[in-house]
Design an enzyme around this catalytic site. Structure first.
Site, PDB file in Angstrom:
ATOM      1  N   ASP A 398       0.837  -1.184   0.000  1.00  0.00           N
ATOM      2  CA  ASP A 398       0.000   0.000   0.000  1.00  0.00           C
ATOM      3  C   ASP A 398       0.882   1.249   0.000  1.00  0.00           C
ATOM      4  O   ASP A 398       1.848   1.340   0.773  1.00  0.00           O
ATOM      5  CB  ASP A 398      -0.893  -0.027   1.241  1.00  0.00           C
ATOM      6  CG  ASP A 398      -1.816   1.160   1.339  1.00  0.00           C
ATOM      7  OD1 ASP A 398      -2.719   1.281   0.497  1.00  0.00           O
ATOM      8  OD2 ASP A 398      -1.625   1.979   2.261  1.00  0.00           O
ATOM      9  N   GLU A 434       1.727  -0.436  -5.061  1.00  0.00           N
ATOM     10  CA  GLU A 434       0.797   0.637  -5.380  1.00  0.00           C
ATOM     11  C   GLU A 434       1.692   1.859  -5.566  1.00  0.00           C
ATOM     12  O   GLU A 434       2.160   2.440  -4.578  1.00  0.00           O
ATOM     13  CB  GLU A 434      -0.211   0.856  -4.242  1.00  0.00           C
ATOM     14  CG  GLU A 434      -1.233   1.916  -4.582  1.00  0.00           C
ATOM     15  CD  GLU A 434      -2.194   2.210  -3.440  1.00  0.00           C
ATOM     16  OE1 GLU A 434      -3.364   2.517  -3.730  1.00  0.00           O
ATOM     17  OE2 GLU A 434      -1.778   2.130  -2.267  1.00  0.00           O
TER      18      GLU A 434
END
Length: 765
Positions: A398, A434
């Site tokens: 993330d 990401e």
């Protein structure tokens, strides 16, 4: 800011405005549960965490080791089942690690730390021994702040929350005991024999062959009728044959689990009777989230997670974890004190020039300072643990750009990326970035080095825009369909560096993408201000659910178009759980706090013919992808002729049946023909034989009217056989219609045709 004397008075809890909770000034009285009788031996500084062992003298106990570079003293706190606390000072200090071996401490023991040091928020020092702190290396966690609905109590904050002078609110130390309200670590027997785990066989699916399925452990299983009720919403539920059967029938090769590290709930959610559902609020990087365990939370969750991994592996499915190492649940300087903040605030977090404040590249209040050796070690130790001891096969990071920042800027030579690249364990697993964060310069799509794959949001944007009729031309779409060579054809990267997706957990579901033009997040309690406004969606003529059968049929067709485009594109496709059967969140594009029917998968959809047909099409497309290597290439297309007849591995055609010119790429268009040649695909099979496959023509037509399309003639093909036609609701039986090359066919409005090439010099059926 207050003057220096005023600051000192506030910190010390002195002066006429001192808050009653600050008066003790850290000199907390010992309780009846405290004891000096517990023996503690020197132990060892490594490994960090709590490690149970039996010594050569036969004495069983646990070694505790905690890094805290600036602490003045550390107390280990042991808790009985009734909550009674025993404090054990750790007096051994080696290389900034406080450690000790405590005989008689066995697996299942609950524990935490109290760390003593200066309280001086203006310099970033926030030690407060009144606060019980979770071991960052705890292998299991029991209980936790905000486990039940209700506000986080003021005791869990290191500062006095209700201090009347707001400009110094976070600088007044709160000396109330937090132990009754915060999570405790649990000693786990890491080396316990587990016969079921020992015979685990990892699938090891090559990247190019992968199909990823993003799911939430709780949401995927909570309403599944085939899973026993007591197992729904748990790791054991996901391991149940009924859950795995769906994954196998669909044909995915990997599940990407939304965060399963121990996480906490934010106070602003608890005050609205909500909780953090997605889990992007980590507090324990080694511990499986306890609320997802059916078997217990005093260590049983570890074995349950392992059994889940083994069951998925036995079905040929890899396990990828969505991990959140960029920030923690302690939020900004106004957040709770649960772990790292009280252990060594300056050692773990990025601070601003004004060290009282946090540098925030995540939008969540804090950012871990990954350049610091102890932080980098925490992350890499955690990653290796999940691979070697918990059996997982990869990670999706993330806001990975926040991890790649050196001092301030994103740096692809940063310590984090360098350590990963040389690590003998981590460089062998699947790594997905990401590739952005919320800070300046944080958007890094296409920039991560070889070894990494990336979520390709440019793919998402181009495909959404094409099917809603908003692309000005098809240049960008051509790149996205063929593997995004403009982003990834450098440094030895391959097409599978692009993880293609149309939807993810964050945003509309696929069904909502064709049903809503505006977000509907009112249930989140934030005035519909949360969630993105850039949805690139089209509601097909009506906002939300409708009884208009024409609109509903068009929406199902658009879903078929989007899924077919995704699964025929070069790169690694990622599906979101439930998109294959028409799951809706009622237009909520930020359901992070919807731990209810909004966030859970409705399995009753499979009983509805229209949604069952969508599942069947998705499964069939995945099977085609597995069957045909031309649909999952390991190298980029060259676009050059490989034989005397002029056939190329990739060619683009207009509706006139002619190859596209530069002018065609720049012109507005709603139709695109993509020819994929199966001749001489780069690579060899397991026997060393060159790979040869069938060839295909994909026709994508996004306009609202039928189109006459001329099928490319020789040498491209002699005949074409229709394999998939998304204008048809029922895809159970392939169309099987053949057309001669060079003839004109009618492409239905808003449809994808997949045609198998017959007689192009490759193999024939």
């Amino acid at each position: 800011m207050a003057s220096a004397p005023e600051q000192e008075a506030v910190q010390e809890g002195r002066g006429p405005s001192a808050h009653p909770a600050a008066v003790l000034n850290g000199r907390r009285r010992r309780t009846a549960d405290d004891t000096a009788q517990t023996p503690v031996w020197p132990g060892a500084p490594m490994p960090l965490g709590a490690r149970f062992r039996v010594g050569p003298d036969g004495v069983a106990g646990t070694n505790f080791a905690l890094w805290s570079g600036g602490a003045e003293a550390v107390e280990l706190c042991l808790f009985s089942a009734e909550g009674a606390e025993t404090r054990v000072p750790l007096t051994e200090l080696t290389h900034e690690i406080w450690h000790g071996f405590v005989p008689g401490v066995l697996p299942g023991q609950r524990y935490g730390y109290r760390v003593h040091g200066r309280w001086d928020p203006w310099t970033g020092a926030r030690w407060n021994p009144a606060k019980l702190l979770l071991d960052p290396y705890a292998r299991a966690v029991d209980g936790g702040a905000g486990n039940d609905y209700g506000r986080l109590p003021p005791e869990v904050y290191g500062h006095v929350r209700d201090w009347p002078q707001q400009q110094v609110a976070d600088t007044v130390r709160d000396d109330r005991d937090s132990a009754p309200y915060v999570p405790k670590g649990v000693v786990v027997h890491d080396d316990a024999p587990d016969d079921e785990w020992l015979d685990d066989r990892r699938p090891k699916t090559p990247w190019a062959d992968s199909v990823i399925y993003e799911l939430h452990v709780r949401g995927f299983t909570k309403l599944h009728p085939g899973i026993p009720e007591e197992l729904r919403g748990t790791y054991a539920g996901l391991a149940h044959p009924a859950a795995i059967e769906h994954l196998v029938r669909l044909g995915v090769t990997a599940v990407e689990l939304l965060p399963v590290h121990q996480f906490a709930h934010e106070d602003h959610l608890l005050r609205r009777n909500l909780r953090n559902y997605w889990g992007y609020n980590s507090i324990g990087y080694f511990a499986p989230h306890a609320a997802y365990a059916a078997s217990g939370t005093t260590g049983q969750q570890v074995g349950e997670f392992k059994r889940m991994v083994r069951a998925l592996h036995a079905a040929g499915i890899e396990v990828i974890l969505d991990v959140v190492y960029n920030h923690t649940a302690e939020a900004s300087e106004l957040g709770p004190m649960l772990s790292l903040r009280g252990i060594d605030n300056r050692g773990y977090y990025r601070l601003q020039h004004d060290a009282r404040r946090y540098a925030d590249y995540t939008g969540c209040g804090n950012t871990l300072h990954v350049v610091q050796p102890q932080v980098l070690r925490l992350i890499t130790d955690s990653l290796r643990y999940w691979v070697t001891e918990m059996g997982v096969d990869g990670f999706r990071f993330d806001l990975a750009a926040a991890l790649a920042r050196s001092m301030h800027d994103v740096d692809m030579l940063s310590p984090f990326l360098a350590v990963i690249a040389q690590d003998p364990v981590l460089r062998r697993v699947k790594l997905i970035a990401e590739p952005w964060d919320v800070g300046a310069g944080g958007y890094q799509v296409g920039a991560f080095p070889p070894l990494w794959t990336e979520w390709n949001d440019r793919y998402r944007g181009a495909v959404r825009d094409f099917w809603r009729g908003a692309l000005p031309d098809v240049r960008d779409l051509g790149y996205r369909l063929s593997g995004s060579s403009d982003l990834y054809a450098w440094g030895g990267r391959r097409p599978y560096a692009s993880v293609n997706f149309v939807t993810a957990h964050d945003g509309f579901t696929l069904r909502d993408l064709v049903s809503y033009e505006r977000k509907h997040n009112e249930a989140n309690g934030e005035g519909n201000r949360d969630g993105t406004d850039d949805n690139r969606s089209w509601n097909c003529g009506a906002e939300g659910e409708t009884d208009d059968e024409g609109v509903r049929a068009l929406r199902r067709r658009q879903l078929r178009n989007l899924l077919t485009t995704l699964l025929l594109s070069t790169g690694v496709p990622m599906l979101v759980a439930g998109d294959e059967l028409g799951r809706t969140q009622g237009g909520n594009n930020n359901a992070y706090c919807q731990d209810n029917e909004t966030g859970w998968l409705d399995w009753g959809l499979l009983r509805e013919p229209g949604w069952k047909a969508l599942f069947d099409l998705t499964s069939r497309l995945i099977a085609l992808r597995h069957e045909h290597p031309v649909l999952r290439r390991r190298a980029f297309f060259s676009g050059r002729a490989h034989s005397a007849d002029g056939l190329r591995d990739l060619a683009w055609f207009t509706a006139r049946g002619t190859e596209m010119t530069e002018q065609d790429w720049y012109a507005p268009a709603a139709t695109l023909g993509m020819y994929l040649s199966g001749r001489d695909i780069p690579g060899r099979d397991a026997r060393g034989v060159p790979v040869v496959d069938e060839s295909f023509l994909v026709v994508l037509h996004a306009a609202d009217h039928p189109l006459s399309f001329v099928l490319p003639g020789p040498p491209w093909a002699e005949r074409y056989e229709v394999v998939v036609d998304t204008s048809r609701e029922d895809q159970e039986d392939p169309p099987g219609v053949e057309h001669r090359a060079g003839t004109e066919i009618t492409v239905p409005a808003r449809a994808v045709l997949l045609l198998r090439v017959v007689g192009d010099g490759g193999t024939e059926a």
